[in-house]
Design a protein around this motif. Structure first.
Motif, PDB file in Angstrom:
ATOM      1  N   HIS A  13       0.719  -1.230  -0.648  1.00 26.74           N
ATOM      2  CA  HIS A  13       0.047  -0.122  -0.318  1.00 26.74           C
ATOM      3  C   HIS A  13       0.531   1.470   0.252  1.00 26.74           C
ATOM      4  O   HIS A  13       1.801   1.895   0.491  1.00 26.74           O
ATOM      5  CB  HIS A  13      -0.800  -0.040   1.326  1.00 26.74           C
ATOM      6  CG  HIS A  13      -1.612  -1.129   1.342  1.00 26.74           C
ATOM      7  ND1 HIS A  13      -1.101  -2.188   3.011  1.00 26.74           N
ATOM      8  CD2 HIS A  13      -2.304  -1.418   0.806  1.00 26.74           C
ATOM      9  CE1 HIS A  13      -2.005  -2.835   2.679  1.00 26.74           C
ATOM     10  NE2 HIS A  13      -2.891  -3.352   1.698  1.00 26.74           N
ATOM     11  N   THR A  41      -0.490  -1.864  -5.118  1.00 24.22           N
ATOM     12  CA  THR A  41      -1.707  -1.424  -4.732  1.00 24.22           C
ATOM     13  C   THR A  41      -2.593   0.024  -4.916  1.00 24.22           C
ATOM     14  O   THR A  41      -1.370   0.816  -4.753  1.00 24.22           O
ATOM     15  CB  THR A  41      -2.841  -1.427  -4.179  1.00 24.22           C
ATOM     16  OG1 THR A  41      -2.589  -0.998  -2.627  1.00 24.22           O
ATOM     17  CG2 THR A  41      -2.577  -3.387  -3.370  1.00 24.22           C
ATOM     18  N   GLN A  42      -3.570   0.878  -4.560  1.00 24.67           N
ATOM     19  CA  GLN A  42      -3.950   1.736  -5.032  1.00 24.67           C
ATOM     20  C   GLN A  42      -4.531   2.692  -3.959  1.00 24.67           C
ATOM     21  O   GLN A  42      -4.411   3.844  -3.677  1.00 24.67           O
ATOM     22  CB  GLN A  42      -4.487   2.387  -6.372  1.00 24.67           C
ATOM     23  CG  GLN A  42      -3.746   2.158  -7.430  1.00 24.67           C
ATOM     24  CD  GLN A  42      -4.087   2.699  -9.236  1.00 24.67           C
ATOM     25  OE1 GLN A  42      -4.517   3.759  -9.989  1.00 24.67           O
ATOM     26  NE2 GLN A  42      -3.202   1.993  -9.947  1.00 24.67           N
ATOM     27  N   THR A  51      -8.644   7.640  -4.649  1.00 27.49           N
ATOM     28  CA  THR A  51      -7.269   6.772  -4.987  1.00 27.49           C
ATOM     29  C   THR A  51      -6.179   8.085  -5.396  1.00 27.49           C
ATOM     30  O   THR A  51      -5.514   8.073  -5.747  1.00 27.49           O
ATOM     31  CB  THR A  51      -7.175   5.818  -6.251  1.00 27.49           C
ATOM     32  OG1 THR A  51      -8.156   5.895  -6.876  1.00 27.49           O
ATOM     33  CG2 THR A  51      -7.908   5.202  -5.475  1.00 27.49           C
ATOM     34  N   ASN A  74      -1.871  -2.144 -10.448  1.00 24.90           N
ATOM     35  CA  ASN A  74      -3.501  -2.078 -10.229  1.00 24.90           C
ATOM     36  C   ASN A  74      -4.111  -3.264  -9.588  1.00 24.90           C
ATOM     37  O   ASN A  74      -4.978  -3.620  -9.694  1.00 24.90           O
ATOM     38  CB  ASN A  74      -4.194  -1.639 -11.498  1.00 24.90           C
ATOM     39  CG  ASN A  74      -3.377  -2.484 -12.736  1.00 24.90           C
ATOM     40  OD1 ASN A  74      -2.099  -2.936 -13.023  1.00 24.90           O
ATOM     41  ND2 ASN A  74      -4.705  -3.615 -13.306  1.00 24.90           N
ATOM     42  N   ILE A  75      -2.868  -3.819  -8.858  1.00 27.02           N
ATOM     43  CA  ILE A  75      -4.111  -5.105  -8.305  1.00 27.02           C
ATOM     44  C   ILE A  75      -4.706  -4.978  -7.096  1.00 27.02           C
ATOM     45  O   ILE A  75      -4.662  -4.133  -6.163  1.00 27.02           O
ATOM     46  CB  ILE A  75      -2.245  -5.335  -7.902  1.00 27.02           C
ATOM     47  CG1 ILE A  75      -1.594  -6.489  -8.121  1.00 27.02           C
ATOM     48  CG2 ILE A  75      -3.232  -6.812  -6.387  1.00 27.02           C
ATOM     49  CD1 ILE A  75      -0.066  -7.091  -7.888  1.00 27.02           C
ATOM     50  N   PRO A  76      -5.200  -5.727  -7.354  1.00 26.98           N
ATOM     51  CA  PRO A  76      -6.746  -4.430  -6.051  1.00 26.98           C
ATOM     52  C   PRO A  76      -6.310  -4.350  -4.865  1.00 26.98           C
ATOM     53  O   PRO A  76      -5.699  -5.203  -4.155  1.00 26.98           O
ATOM     54  CB  PRO A  76      -7.683  -5.702  -6.537  1.00 26.98           C
ATOM     55  CG  PRO A  76      -7.958  -6.209  -7.666  1.00 26.98           C
ATOM     56  CD  PRO A  76      -6.410  -6.613  -7.888  1.00 26.98           C
ATOM     57  N   ASP A  77      -6.561  -3.734  -4.198  1.00 25.81           N
ATOM     58  CA  ASP A  77      -6.637  -3.777  -2.303  1.00 25.81           C
ATOM     59  C   ASP A  77      -7.688  -4.094  -2.070  1.00 25.81           C
ATOM     60  O   ASP A  77      -8.470  -4.434  -1.915  1.00 25.81           O
ATOM     61  CB  ASP A  77      -6.888  -1.351  -2.432  1.00 25.81           C
ATOM     62  CG  ASP A  77      -6.430  -1.357  -1.165  1.00 25.81           C
ATOM     63  OD1 ASP A  77      -5.692  -1.924  -0.540  1.00 25.81           O
ATOM     64  OD2 ASP A  77      -7.412  -0.759  -0.790  1.00 25.81           O
ATOM     65  N   VAL A  80      -4.086  -8.470  -2.122  1.00 27.18           N
ATOM     66  CA  VAL A  80      -3.410  -9.050  -3.276  1.00 27.18           C
ATOM     67  C   VAL A  80      -3.336 -10.471  -3.444  1.00 27.18           C
ATOM     68  O   VAL A  80      -3.031 -10.822  -2.013  1.00 27.18           O
ATOM     69  CB  VAL A  80      -1.854  -7.592  -2.102  1.00 27.18           C
ATOM     70  CG1 VAL A  80      -0.748  -8.564  -2.890  1.00 27.18           C
ATOM     71  CG2 VAL A  80      -2.198  -6.831  -2.299  1.00 27.18           C
ATOM     72  N   ASN A  86       0.199 -11.165 -11.091  1.00 32.18           N
ATOM     73  CA  ASN A  86       0.262 -10.286 -10.830  1.00 32.18           C
ATOM     74  C   ASN A  86       2.700 -10.894 -10.538  1.00 32.18           C
ATOM     75  O   ASN A  86       2.506  -9.464 -10.455  1.00 32.18           O
ATOM     76  CB  ASN A  86       0.217 -10.861  -8.905  1.00 32.18           C
ATOM     77  CG  ASN A  86      -1.148 -10.508  -8.883  1.00 32.18           C
ATOM     78  OD1 ASN A  86      -1.727  -9.791 -10.385  1.00 32.18           O
ATOM     79  ND2 ASN A  86      -1.773 -10.631  -8.426  1.00 32.18           N
ATOM     80  N   ASP A 113      -2.730  -8.518   2.583  1.00 29.74           N
ATOM     81  CA  ASP A 113      -1.181  -7.906   1.703  1.00 29.74           C
ATOM     82  C   ASP A 113       0.276  -7.489   2.417  1.00 29.74           C
ATOM     83  O   ASP A 113       0.536  -7.744   1.197  1.00 29.74           O
ATOM     84  CB  ASP A 113      -2.506  -6.557   1.301  1.00 29.74           C
ATOM     85  CG  ASP A 113      -3.836  -6.438   0.915  1.00 29.74           C
ATOM     86  OD1 ASP A 113      -3.809  -7.934   0.189  1.00 29.74           O
ATOM     87  OD2 ASP A 113      -3.716  -5.159   0.435  1.00 29.74           O
TER      88      ASP A 113
END
Ligand SMILES: [Zn+2]
Length: 270
Positions: A13, A41-42, A51, A74-77, A80, A86, A113
């Motif tokens: 993060h 992630t964003q 974001t 742009n991996i989903p928050d 992970v 990925n 994550d």
């Protein structure tokens, strides 16, 4: 390659690096090394801020830490996952930035994550060095953003088919991987003296105004600024004490330390 990074921190993060190894990155930059940060992630799942706000704040924080390169994947928050897709995303960045040293999060922790980013980062470093793995430079981050569904569970080679214009990236494996352990209660194998960088590191964290300024949203989840400051100071003091300095950041390396001169080993025994 002149644009290669010397030190590259990978974290789940935005603001993780500022909390765990920001002082070390600043110190290395002050010594003339080229440093970079990859956030996986964003931050779209965060209780506070958007974001876009976080992207702006991350840029501000990077300036304070004198980081030469920073990007967010742009991996989903909050999810992970250590998938092949990925790993290729991270491996591509490693081949593009060609770091000598990679800082990863420690492989245990409360937040999935964080510990997943550790294993994902390690395996991406390994994959980046495979001579027969073809990876091409991403044409743009937007392009890889739309191609990612977050649903893939591995096995699909998303890396080699980004675009016809994309350039092949030569293999690269970092020389050294170290783990930033501040989020987990484990004894570090070494600490970095950040006494001179402590104030700037705290400012880099405070650059995330949407997260850390005193406000109503998420009040039960986020400590007030004064409380945060004393917590961060207490941690830095503790690790500083272990190294015989005022403030320090903790790290762990899997390898043993190699010593050339017994007279030059730092940290007093008795
Ligand atoms: Zn985090």
């Amino acid at each position: 390659m002149t644009s290669a990074l010397d030190i590259f921190a990978i974290a789940a993060h935005r603001d993780d690096v500022e909390q765990t190894c920001g002082g070390t990155l600043l110190k290395m930059a002050q010594r003339g090394h080229r440093t970079g940060i990859l956030d996986l992630t964003q931050g779209e799942m965060g209780t506070r801020g958007t974001t876009e706000q976080r992207a702006h704040e991350a840029t501000e924080a990077a300036k304070i830490l004198r980081v030469a390169w920073r990007q967010a994947l742009n991996i989903p928050d909050g999810r992970v996952e250590n998938t092949w897709e990925n790993r290729l995303k991270v491996a591509r960045v490693i081949r593009e930035q060609r770091p000598r040293v990679v800082i990863l999060p420690y492989w245990k922790g409360r937040h999935p994550d964080h510990y997943t980013a550790s294993v994902l980062g390690y395996e991406a470093c390994f994959a980046a060095g495979l001579a027969k793995l073809e990876l091409t430079s991403a044409v743009s981050t937007q392009q890889s953003a739309v191609s990612h569904s977050g649903e893939a569970s591995g096995g699909r080679d998303a890396g080699a088919t980004v675009s016809d214009q994309a350039l092949p990236l030569p293999p690269h494996r970092p020389f050294k991987i170290v783990y930033a352990t501040l989020y987990y209660d484990v004894r570090p194998t070494f600490v970095v003296d950040i006494t001179d960088q402590f104030e700037a590191r705290f400012r880099s964290l405070m650059a995330y105004k949407s997260q850390f300024s005193d406000q109503e949203a998420g009040k039960d989840l986020f400590p007030a600024e004064a409380e945060l400051r004393s917590r961060i100071e207490a941690m830095a003091r503790f690790y500083g004490m272990l190294g015989g300095v005022t403030y320090a950041e903790p790290f762990l390396q899997k390898e043993v330390g190699l010593v050339d001169d017994l007279l030059a080993i730092p940290v007093k025994s008795i």
